[in-house]
Design an enzyme around this catalytic site. Structure first.
Site, short mmCIF file in Angstrom:
data_model
loop_
_atom_site.label_atom_id
_atom_site.label_comp_id
_atom_site.label_asym_id
_atom_site.label_seq_id
_atom_site.Cartn_x
_atom_site.Cartn_y
_atom_site.Cartn_z
N CYS A 129 0.92 -1.23 0.13
CA CYS A 129 0.15 0.21 -0.16
C CYS A 129 0.80 1.33 -0.01
O CYS A 129 0.53 2.25 -0.83
CB CYS A 129 -1.03 0.04 1.29
SG CYS A 129 -0.26 -0.97 2.66
N HIS A 236 -2.57 6.06 5.02
CA HIS A 236 -1.11 6.07 5.38
C HIS A 236 -0.49 7.41 4.77
O HIS A 236 -0.83 7.90 3.74
CB HIS A 236 -0.35 5.05 4.48
CG HIS A 236 -0.60 3.55 4.98
ND1 HIS A 236 -0.93 3.50 6.18
CD2 HIS A 236 -0.14 2.50 4.32
CE1 HIS A 236 -1.00 2.08 6.23
NE2 HIS A 236 -0.61 1.37 5.04
C1 2RA Z 1 0.93 -2.25 6.68
N1 2RA Z 1 1.92 -1.92 4.48
O1 2RA Z 1 0.59 -1.22 6.68
C2 2RA Z 1 1.48 -3.01 5.45
C3 2RA Z 1 0.59 -4.33 4.84
N2 2RA Z 1 -0.72 -3.60 4.41
O2 2RA Z 1 0.83 -3.03 7.65
#
Ligand code: 2RA
Length: 329
Positions: A129, A236
């Site tokens: 991601c 994120h």
């Molecule tokens: C996380 N990118 O954020 C890793 C897996 N989705 O934990």
């Protein structure tokens, strides 16, 4: 042309979001098959106003006429069942990291390298991601200004670890100890996502470094990364420092980003406007802001990149890859 779609890991957070995104994008589905563990078999999920019964995944699951299978059930399931699906003539789009670095498997962000879908031989991987949301702005900047070096610092939501991560945050705020993370995540930041490797980096950091090189098709790119879990539910965020090979004009950086499909520039600091996870949850775009020159090097900039890690970071990107396949079935 309508296609037959299977979802493996249908009850997970990404699995359920596959269904929402397929509906939102009016994906041309003929038959839909839902697979999950024995525990979930028999329960039902709704899609386009109809109810579908979840079947237990097994070696015979791909015998029916399935054209494309979207996997989000962890690396072990992908390792075992993606080859079985492929042998049954299914094209697999896999969310796990199991196949990403395999030379025979394209790693795709449709706005970045759609052409790489051409050389798939039955398995296509969805990148991590945090990599997906990073390479979207990096691709267009690299095409114009040629990137020499990348420094990633991430601030990753707990939903990246699934429901368990969200529970740890919510329980932690209530003062109940956590299970998923090595330390309390509430009111804290944990510089530890996935496991540590011998070189002192975590697997998450190495994924960002290696996947970026593969997607931008440049093994010489100089990249480092620090990935951190923060007490945010969804979304994120990444601070990206870039050094270009040559000089650039900041207004050109803005226009390149503003004119890229899938990117929304939010950058008006006089009015406190910049991307924030709380504002973008549930959307499919990549948001870029805090665009500014890095005065500590000759040709450097800093940017701030935010995206919904369950949508553009996983489910939406996977469905967009499947859309690239429709006319090839
Ligand atoms: C996380 N990118 O954020 C890793 C897996 N989705 O934990």
């Amino acid at each position: 042309k309508k296609v037959n779609i299977a979802i493996v890991g249908a009850t997970g957070m990404v699995g359920r979001t596959f269904l929402k995104v397929l509906e939102e994008r009016n994906f041309p589905i003929n038959n839909l098959y839902l697979f999950a563990s024995k525990r979930s078999a028999g329960s039902k999920l709704e899609f386009n106003g109809s109810e579908y019964i979840i079947e237990e995944l097994n070696e015979d699951s791909f015998k029916s006429e399935i054209d494309i299978a979207l996997f989000s059930a962890g690396g072990d399931i992908s390792k075992k069942f993606a080859p079985i699906a492929k042998e049954n003539g299914v094209i697999v789009v896999d969310n796990s990291s199991a196949w990403r670095m395999d030379k025979a498997v394209p790693l795709i962000v449709p706005e970045v390298n759609p052409e790489d879908v051409q050389w798939n031989n039955g398995i296509i991987s969805n990148p991590n991601c945090s990599t997906i949301q990073a390479v979207l702005p990096l691709k267009v900047l690299n095409d114009v200004f040629k990137i020499k070096r990348i420094v990633y610092s991430t601030y990753q939501a707990v939903s990246g670890s699934g429901v368990g991560g969200i529970m740890d945050l919510e329980n932690g705020i209530e003062g109940i100890s956590n299970k998923k993370y090595p330390h309390q995540i509430a009111y804290n930041c944990i510089p530890h996502i996935d496991v540590f490797m011998d070189n002192g980096y975590t697997k998450e950091e190495m994924k960002m470094i290696e996947e970026t090189k593969k997607i931008l098709n440049d093994s010489k790119l100089r990249i480092t990364a620090t990935t951190v879990r923060v007490p945010v539910r969804h979304g994120h965020s990444i601070s990206i420092n870039l050094e270009f090979e040559k000089d650039f004009d900041l207004t050109e950086v803005y226009s390149v980003l503003e004119n890229t499909d899938g990117i929304i520039v939010q950058d008006d600091v006089e009015n406190n406007v910049y991307p924030m996870p709380i504002n973008i949850e549930g959307t499919n775009e990549v948001y870029v802001g805090r665009i500014r020159r890095d005065f500590s090097v000759d040709n450097g900039i800093n940017i701030w990149v935010v995206a919904d890690n369950i949508r553009k970071g996983a489910a939406t990107n996977t469905v967009q890859i499947a859309e690239l396949l429709i006319n090839k079935i």
